[in-house]
Scaffold this motif. Sequence first.
Motif, short mmCIF file in Angstrom:
data_model
loop_
_atom_site.label_atom_id
_atom_site.label_comp_id
_atom_site.label_asym_id
_atom_site.label_seq_id
_atom_site.Cartn_x
_atom_site.Cartn_y
_atom_site.Cartn_z
N ARG A 80 0.84 -1.22 0.00
CA ARG A 80 0.00 0.00 0.00
C ARG A 80 0.87 1.26 0.00
NH1 ARG A 80 -3.34 -3.27 3.36
NH2 ARG A 80 -2.35 -2.49 5.27
N GLY A 118 3.10 1.15 -3.65
CA GLY A 118 2.37 1.43 -4.88
C GLY A 118 2.60 0.37 -5.93
N ARG A 119 2.05 0.60 -7.12
CA ARG A 119 2.07 -0.40 -8.18
C ARG A 119 3.10 -0.10 -9.26
NH1 ARG A 119 0.43 -4.66 -6.27
NH2 ARG A 119 0.39 -5.43 -8.43
#
Length: 351
Positions: free
Chosen positions: A242, A245-246
């Motif tokens: 979280r 991030g991606r």
Amino acid sequence: MAPTAKDPGGMDRLAAVDDPRLPLLVIEPGQQPPEREPYGVYLGQLTGETQRTMRGCLDRLARIIAGVRLDGPSADELDRGAPLITGAWVPWWELRYEGTAALRAVMLDIGWSPSHINKHLSALRRVLKECWRLELMSAEDYHRAIDLEPAKGQRELAGRDVAETELAALLTACDDSPLGVRDAAVIAVVYATAIRRSEAAGLNLSSYSARTQVLRLVGKGNKERTVPVSAAALPWLEAWLRIRGRKPGPLFCPLRKGGTIVYHHMSAQTIADILTRRGVLADLVSAVKPHDLRRTVIGDLLDNGTDLAMAQAIAGHADPRTTSSYDRRKLDTKRDAVDGLRLPLPDAGSE
């Protein structure tokens, strides 16, 4: 010369090696053009932790041949111009059977473990193979030089088991800052998957499947394997994701002051440093190393009834005998056997 000290891992070190059996090679730099230098050619085929390990083996062999300190010169000695001997200085192509046999004998005399000696012999054989491939030595000289018996024997398993209370203390010592959340995720994942520290450092975001909750990684020997992430580690990993991030890139990343994420791979040493730092904050009596977590979880798997083949697959061991060495049940059987012995009680009135 007898060993004079022990390093933290218990491996004997020498101040210097002066043995008449050693090969008489002239150790000086620049004896061969770089493009035909077998040390560099061999190491250039390796990557990551394997390259670092084999480089260390060849450099130690070089220092044995040169008769200098096995752990290298101190900072003061370097300031005074003492050379830092590496395998790049050694004319490996001049080694013959009597020289390689002498190196094996000296390593036995030093007191290294059989597995440690055999790792050095493996590096020696590989660099000599490059000498042959580069036409620096004949096939006959090469095959005679590598015709060495492996060192025999067995040592107790390296490292120690980590108690559940210690593991809990390590995780508790990680605060809710981005750095603390990352460190907790690293500790939880390394324990819950039994992966090596180099494997943890090499993970990418794409290595983890949130849908199947597995890690797909390339481990030792360039072998790919899939490892399930224990449900116990998922909250720690998901908390880090979280924050992370991606963005594509490494799964575990360095952070700058202030919590800014740097999307570069951490080193395997950083994984060890995380455990050291959190161990200090947790006031642990004994330091915890990455291999201690690996040793503990493999032992836990076997204690919980996981069959040897499955534990081997999770650990990524090539040889089931390696996995078997982590089996604590053998020690429990020994303890049950000796607990059955009886001795008379001491006389309470005797002095």
